[in-house]
Design an enzyme around this catalytic site. Structure first.
Site, PDB file in Angstrom:
ATOM      1  N   GLU A 105      -1.591 -10.086  -9.392  1.00 37.27           N
ATOM      2  CA  GLU A 105      -0.850  -9.317  -8.399  1.00 37.27           C
ATOM      3  C   GLU A 105      -0.210 -10.281  -7.412  1.00 37.27           C
ATOM      4  O   GLU A 105      -0.854 -10.772  -6.490  1.00 37.27           O
ATOM      5  CB  GLU A 105      -1.771  -8.360  -7.658  1.00 37.27           C
ATOM      6  CG  GLU A 105      -2.445  -7.330  -8.549  1.00 37.27           C
ATOM      7  CD  GLU A 105      -3.368  -6.434  -7.745  1.00 37.27           C
ATOM      8  OE1 GLU A 105      -2.905  -5.841  -6.749  1.00 37.27           O
ATOM      9  OE2 GLU A 105      -4.567  -6.350  -8.092  1.00 37.27           O
ATOM     10  N   SER A 136       0.850  -1.192   0.000  1.00 33.29           N
ATOM     11  CA  SER A 136       0.000   0.000   0.000  1.00 33.29           C
ATOM     12  C   SER A 136       0.883   1.238   0.000  1.00 33.29           C
ATOM     13  O   SER A 136       1.919   1.262   0.673  1.00 33.29           O
ATOM     14  CB  SER A 136      -0.901   0.020   1.236  1.00 33.29           C
ATOM     15  OG  SER A 136      -1.590   1.262   1.331  1.00 33.29           O
TER      16      SER A 136
END
Length: 776
Positions: free
Chosen positions: A536, A339
């Site tokens: 991912e 993130s």
């Protein structure tokens, strides 16, 4: 024990809307389905600047001095080309791709989107080459890739060398671009289906970037290096990461600052022309999600990767040793559990507490108020300041590395260039593990924790992360799930301990919801190997995959020399979008990433097995390619669409398109925002690709001519559009220039470029210009 949360009390913020939602679980999609199936509707649901950083250095390769490295590099020339082109689709009235919030519809443009193309070829065998594309999109895509390959086939014999085997289409994973261009139904639902204008903008722009790269091809040199990047990523699913073996995690735990929970390494590949020694571009790999711009943002941008690329390309002065048209590609890496919201996840429920470490919930036991905070989360700008900062934190160390590469980089050596690509049906792929036991993958399915989203964009209702085996959510969701498609006992066993919410891989009506057929692709130039991942990969999944390929490439001496250590990178999500690739240990935890790993607990093992199987095709003496495998469907001409077009535009009585409604003030101080509002028209009438909707012009004192100094590719120039009357077709455009601290004092004006649509369909271009203002 490392933590994903900042210990500085960032505190709660109202910068996220209560229903902010992440792409991965298209809450609104699910609601639409529920409405159709059971006849009631529900509230929105989820899918799926600052100080310079202190840098530490780690360079790959040998310890030769600059002279010997330069000599080595000149032993290996490659055909090199770079190109860049505009792929900005409709910036208004289209649902954005990334957070599937039906209310998140484009309202303007913060920064144009681009395709950046990098071609590498063998000088002696020019048919051996590959194209690595970096698109400012959420991912690569099957339909987009088909469109690119069809377009290349139509460009003539010069482009016949490009095909399935050597074209890699990667996305930067930006969550702030227009959607409605993907091949499968699942991501189309919240965008009201498929939009050919959005799709065509990407395909046409990519083709132009490849053409520019192709026409620039000439012999040159490649040099690689790496550095550490701090302050640009954290692990948002640390609880799942810690399920990986302790001894494995310890290998990557270098320090408290670099504890291994995410990869801090940025790898940079420099392209240099042989004819004059000028650098033509760089290609980098570093993992951080494109979620700096929040779920309430409605301005199109390339997110933090787009910022980093733009800063790099605009960082050179006239005396720098760079070629005209220098291209900087900032590609993703093993991004899955990363993130950019580096201050951690906090509860915006009035408590100011950190979110639960295990399942990212707040005081009410739900995830809706758990939001990750970027560096400048307190600024209520929908994430823009944090986005720019995280982009800058990638650009700055990359630029320092670039400036030192002549003396500390490693030349790419070994003249051969190879690639392979094949398709594999993952619905039931059987293969052996290292211990000799056979396992298999499953038809695609998404778990209950998929619906919980992440702290970058939490879900709704009672879904939570870390929900293996028997889910904690209300039993009503089992009923709803069954109404869509009840998974068989075999499917449930295959995915265990994932409790299946959506059996997407076995739904074919009206066409496939998600891919079961996936792309398997690897590229090689010299000792550098690029894994092209359609999903991912999480931090540890990417490491395992890269390590396996590194060892395989070493044992096979792929570059032609057993003494040169392979350099392995992973880029994606590419070619298609297969959601996530978690380790088996992370899969067992069933946080968001594990629940979104489509093909069961052995998904990563399958990808590793397949890439290793085909690795010999990358050998210098290889003259063949693997069989193409089963082709996935191309749904471009069968996709549903409920997106309405522009009917007409109208100007208010006694007004004209482009006329100023609210003008600038006579003067502003440098650093202040400047704004002007025009009577406008719908920007969907013309995407103005390779052009601009807005520009800032400065009066040159010597020539007394107006010169353009900003356009809508610049982060600081914002193009806002809003409809003021549906019936009369009225709209307004506000252009805001956030004047930078480094701007030169002087006289300026702002220009607007628009296109109006008359009843009957005729489109007419127009312009508007503000009054003159002084910057002091």
């Amino acid at each position: 024990m490392p933590s994903s949360h900042s210990k500085s009390k960032a505190g709660p913020s109202q910068s996220h809307p209560p229903t902010a939602s992440k792409w991965r679980f298209w809450n609104n999609t699910f609601i639409t389905l529920i409405f159709i199936l059971v006849g009631f509707s529900l509230s929105p649901y989820i899918f799926g600047h600052s100080s310079r950083q202190i840098l530490s250095w780690k360079f790959q390769g040998n310890s030769n001095d600059g002279q010997s490295q330069n000599e080595d590099s000149r032993n290996s020339q490659y055909l090199l080309g770079v190109g860049k082109a505009d792929i900005t689709g409709p910036v208004v009235e289209i649902n954005m791709m990334g957070y599937a919030n039906t209310k998140q519809v484009g309202s303007g443009l913060r920064q144009r989107l681009y395709s950046r193309a990098f071609i590498v070829g063998d000088v002696k065998h020019p048919e051996d080459r590959f194209v690595y594309l970096v698109l400012d999109t959420q991912s690569g895509d099957t339909a987009i890739r088909y469109g690119i390959l069809d377009g290349l086939a139509g460009l003539g014999s010069d482009y016949a060398v490009y095909g399935q085997h050597n074209v890699a289409v990667t996305g930067t994973h930006s969550h702030s671009g227009p959607g409605a261009w993907l091949n499968y139904l699942l991501p189309q639902i919240t965008s009201k289906g498929f939009d050919k204008q959005s799709y065509k903008a990407i395909v046409d722009g990519v083709l132009l970037s490849i053409q520019r790269a192709h026409t620039s091809l000439q012999p040159g040199y490649l040099t690689v290096g790496s550095t550490k990047v701090f302050g640009a990523n954290i692990n948002r699913s640390l609880y799942a990461y810690l399920a990986n073996p302790e001894d494995e995690r310890a290998k990557y735990n270098a320090s408290a600052k670099d504890d291994g929970s995410v990869e801090k390494t940025l790898t940079l590949l420099r392209f240099q022309r042989a004819s004059d020694g000028k650098n033509t571009g760089v290609l980098t790999w570093f993992p951080t999600h494109g979620t700096s711009m929040l779920g309430n943002n409605t301005l199109i941008s390339g997110d933090n990767k787009g910022v980093a690329a733009d800063l790099f390309e605009k960082s050179f002065s006239a005396e720098d040793n760079v070629a005209e048209g220098f291209v900087a590609g900032f590609s993703q890496a093993n991004v899955g559990d990363t993130s950019p919201n580096v201050l951690g996840a906090w509860c915006e429920d009035g408590t100011g507490a950190e979110c639960s470490f295990k399942n990212s919930t707040c005081s009410n036991g739900k995830s809706q108020f758990c939001h990750a905070h970027g560096p400048f989360f307190r600024i209520k700008d929908n994430g823009a300041a944090s986005c720019f900062e995280v982009g800058k934190r990638q650009f700055e160390p990359a630029k320092i590395l670039y400036d030192s590469l002549d003396t500390k980089g490693t030349p790419i050596t070994g003249s051969s260039v190879k690639s392979f690509h094949t398709f594999q049906d993952m619905s039931n792929f059987t293969f052996p593990l290292a211990n000799g036991s056979y396992v298999h993958t499953c038809p695609a399915a998404l778990g209950y924790s998929f619906a919980a989203g992440t702290s970058d964009g939490p879900g709704a209702f009672d879904f939570t992360q870390n929900d293996p085996n028997a889910p904690n959510a209300s039993p009503v969701w089992r009923v709803v799930s069954g109404l869509i498609k009840e998974p068989s006992k075999h499917q449930r066993r295959c995915h265990f301990p994932k409790p299946i919410l959506l059996d997407v891989g076995e739904i074919t009506s009206p066409y496939l919801w998600t891919p079961n057929v996936v792309d398997i692709q690897v590229l090689r130039v010299g000792q550098m190997v690029i894994i092209v991942s359609p999903g991912e990969a999480t931090t540890m999944a990417g490491r395992r995959w890269k390590e396996a390929i590194h060892d395989g490439a070493s044992s096979l001496s792929l570059s032609g020399s057993s003494t040169v250590d392979p350099v392995v990178v992973l880029g994606g999500p590419a070619n298609s979008y297969t959601h996530y690739i978690a380790t088996s240990e992370e899969y067992g935890i069933q946080r968001y990433e594990g629940a979104s790993t489509l093909y069961g607990p052995y998904t990563l093992n399958a990808y590793v097995n397949l890439t290793l199987t085909y690795l010999p095709y990358l050998g210098a003496s290889s003259k063949s390619r693997p069989a193409p495998g089963p082709l996935p469907p191309n749904n471009v001409n069968r996709s549903l669409s409920f997106i309405t077009g522009v009917i007409f535009d109208g100007a208010p009585l006694f007004k004209e398109f482009g006329q100023v409604k609210t003008d600038v003030r006579p003067s502003y101080s440098i650093g202040s925002p400047v704004s002007v509002t025009f009577y406008g028209a719908n920007p969907r009438n013309s995407l103005r690709l390779e052009q601009t909707y807005a520009a800032v012009e400065r009066l040159d004192g010597a020539s007394r001519q107006w010169k353009r100094v900003r356009d809508d590719s610049d982060w600081g120039l914002i193009f806002n559009w809003k409809r003021t009357s549906e019936i009369l077709g009225h709209s307004e455009v506000e252009i805001v220039w956030e004047t930078e601290s480094f701007v030169e004092a002087g006289q300026y004006r702002i220009r607007y470029f628009g296109d109006s649509k008359a009843v009957g369909g005729k489109i007419t271009a127009f312009e508007g210009v503000s009054g003159i203002f002084l910057l002091t």
